[in-house]
Design an enzyme around this catalytic site. Structure first.
Site, short mmCIF file in Angstrom:
data_model
loop_
_atom_site.label_atom_id
_atom_site.label_comp_id
_atom_site.label_asym_id
_atom_site.label_seq_id
_atom_site.Cartn_x
_atom_site.Cartn_y
_atom_site.Cartn_z
N HIS A 17 28.07 -15.52 -11.14
CA HIS A 17 26.62 -15.73 -11.15
C HIS A 17 26.27 -17.12 -11.63
O HIS A 17 26.45 -17.45 -12.81
CB HIS A 17 25.98 -14.67 -12.06
N GLU A 47 27.93 -17.23 -6.72
CA GLU A 47 26.51 -17.00 -6.41
C GLU A 47 25.71 -18.18 -6.93
O GLU A 47 25.93 -18.62 -8.06
CB GLU A 47 26.04 -15.70 -7.05
N ASP A 49 21.75 -20.71 -6.24
CA ASP A 49 20.36 -20.71 -5.83
C ASP A 49 20.00 -22.06 -5.23
O ASP A 49 20.52 -23.09 -5.67
CB ASP A 49 19.45 -20.43 -7.03
N HIS A 62 18.28 -22.83 -10.17
CA HIS A 62 17.63 -21.52 -10.13
C HIS A 62 16.12 -21.58 -10.27
O HIS A 62 15.39 -21.04 -9.46
CB HIS A 62 18.20 -20.62 -11.23
#
Length: 252
Positions: A17, A47, A49, A62
């Protein structure tokens, strides 16, 4: 047929993450160093963003603003890449999406399109790497725009919040035909265990997703015991802040 993004990698999946940003190391989430740390720990999946800078670069970040990470109240969309690079010095370094894909050719990226302005750029960039990219977004519209921009390449994909809400409702009501239609065209279902008082993850949802050939990944799970319990339920992967712990717990 299983998308290449999900082929040839250890199961259950461990999705790092926002990379791996451990306390005390002066490395921020989603930074270049955080991705490198996840890779060094053995994570196949990262993962991250996506936002768009003022001068048109898709960057891995993010929040809408820089406030939490650097103390600058401006939005990512209001700063240039050079300004962001300066602010991320000493914090792990900023990573553009292009840099991340090119610098970590063995890493599979799970990309959440956070800003509408980034959607087309994400699609264009990932088209050359579609076999190792999953595109998702809380917004089904942003996800659709990114996937259309990548065409004719087809990255893997996971649905947005509205589709997930409809799917959860149809599963709860026992409406299997509706659920199966909603699962069509998806490769993974990436969900929390709960959304407020609503139980999102259920055995029936896992079973129907698998019947449709769709994997179930749960976020954000940092407790090793809960990781084991979820995998025992049939979950295919966990999104975690502690990829190092998850890899030790689930794959080694």
């Amino acid at each position: 047929m299983t998308h290449p993004y999900l082929r040839g990698a250890a199961h259950p999946r461990v999705l790092a993450h926002r990379g791996l940003a451990l306390p005390g190391q002066h490395v921020e989430e989603n930074s270049f160093a955080a991705i490198a740390a996840a890779h060094a720990a053995g994570a196949v999946y990262v993962e991250s963003d996506c936002h768009l800078t003022a001068d048109g670069h898709v960057v891995l970040f993010h929040d809408d603003t820089l406030q939490r990470v650097t103390g600058d109240p401006r939005a990512v969309a209001e700063v240039t890449l050079r300004e962001l690079e300066q602010q991320m010095e000493g914090r792990g370094g900023v990573a553009t999406l292009t840099q991340a894909l090119e610098s970590f050719p063995d890493t599979r990226f799970n990309l959440d399109v956070k800003a509408a302005g980034a959607a087309i750029g994400v699609g264009w960039i990932v088209a050359e790497h579609a076999d190792r990219v999953l595109v998702t977004s809380f917004s089904d519209e942003r996800r659709r725009v990114a996937l259309e921009a990548a065409h004719p390449a087809r990255p893997a994909t996971s649905p947005g919040s509205r589709t997930i809400a409809r799917l959860v409702a149809s599963v709860a009501a026992g409406l299997r035909p509706v659920a199966m239609r909603l699962l069509t065209g998806l490769d993974a279902l990436q969900i929390p265990e709960r959304q407020g008082a609503i139980r999102v993850l259920t055995p029936r949802l896992i079973r129907w997703a698998h019947d449709a050939g769709v994997e179930v990944h749960v976020w954000t799970i940092n407790d090793p015991q809960r990781m084991r319990e979820l995998v025992a339920m049939g979950v295919d992967g966990v999104v975690t802040d502690r990829a190092d712990v998850a890899l030790e717990t689930l794959t080694r």
